[in-house]
Design a protein around this motif. Structure first.
Motif, mmCIF file in Angstrom:
data_model
loop_
_atom_site.group_PDB
_atom_site.id
_atom_site.type_symbol
_atom_site.label_atom_id
_atom_site.label_comp_id
_atom_site.label_asym_id
_atom_site.label_seq_id
_atom_site.Cartn_x
_atom_site.Cartn_y
_atom_site.Cartn_z
ATOM 1 N N GLN A 26 0.828 -1.208 0.000
ATOM 2 C CA GLN A 26 0.000 0.000 0.000
ATOM 3 C C GLN A 26 0.864 1.261 0.000
ATOM 4 N N SER A 27 1.959 1.221 0.724
ATOM 5 C CA SER A 27 2.872 2.365 0.775
ATOM 6 C C SER A 27 3.472 2.634 -0.605
ATOM 7 N N HIS A 28 3.867 1.582 -1.292
ATOM 8 C CA HIS A 28 4.430 1.741 -2.636
ATOM 9 C C HIS A 28 3.389 2.290 -3.597
ATOM 10 N N GLN A 29 2.167 1.801 -3.492
ATOM 11 C CA GLN A 29 1.104 2.278 -4.363
ATOM 12 C C GLN A 29 0.812 3.757 -4.099
ATOM 13 N N THR A 30 0.795 4.148 -2.853
ATOM 14 C CA THR A 30 0.574 5.552 -2.497
ATOM 15 C C THR A 30 1.689 6.428 -3.048
ATOM 16 N N GLU A 31 2.917 5.965 -2.944
ATOM 17 C CA GLU A 31 4.058 6.729 -3.456
ATOM 18 C C GLU A 31 3.991 6.856 -4.973
ATOM 19 N N ARG A 32 3.616 5.792 -5.672
ATOM 20 C CA ARG A 32 3.465 5.863 -7.135
ATOM 21 C C ARG A 32 2.398 6.876 -7.524
ATOM 22 N N ARG A 33 1.302 6.893 -6.797
ATOM 23 C CA ARG A 33 0.241 7.874 -7.073
ATOM 24 C C ARG A 33 0.737 9.298 -6.830
#
Length: 92
Positions: A26-33
């Motif tokens: 989830q952290s990686h997905q948030t950072e990509r966004r």
């Protein structure tokens, strides 16, 4: 229930590892966004920045021509002025 108590530590550890893996994902997905939003914002403001650079170049062209002429007088540079119409563009 005794079997559950025997394996409770292992089950809890596996659950914790799975929860940590989910949190990292989830952290990686948030950072990509966040990065995608930042890129989109930069793309949206690029025309404004380019316009500002163009306005600066237009305002400063006369003083640049004067400095070029002065430099040519002081250092014996070529008589060809790179700022005259029809001359090839200057690439820096």
């Amino acid at each position: 229930m005794a079997i559950m108590g025997h394996w409770q530590t292992l089950i809890t550890g596996i659950a914790a590892v799975l929860a940590a893996a989910f949190t990292i994902g989830q952290s990686h997905q948030t950072e990509r966004r966040r990065l995608r939003r930042q890129i989109n914002a930069a793309r949206a403001t690029f025309p404004l920045v380019l316009n500002g650079v163009s306005e600066w170049a237009t305002r400063t062209a006369p003083s640049q021509e004067t400095l070029y002429a002065f430099d040519a007088l002081m250092h014996g540079a070529s008589d060809e002025n790179p700022f005259t119409p029809g001359s090839p563009p200057i690439v820096i």
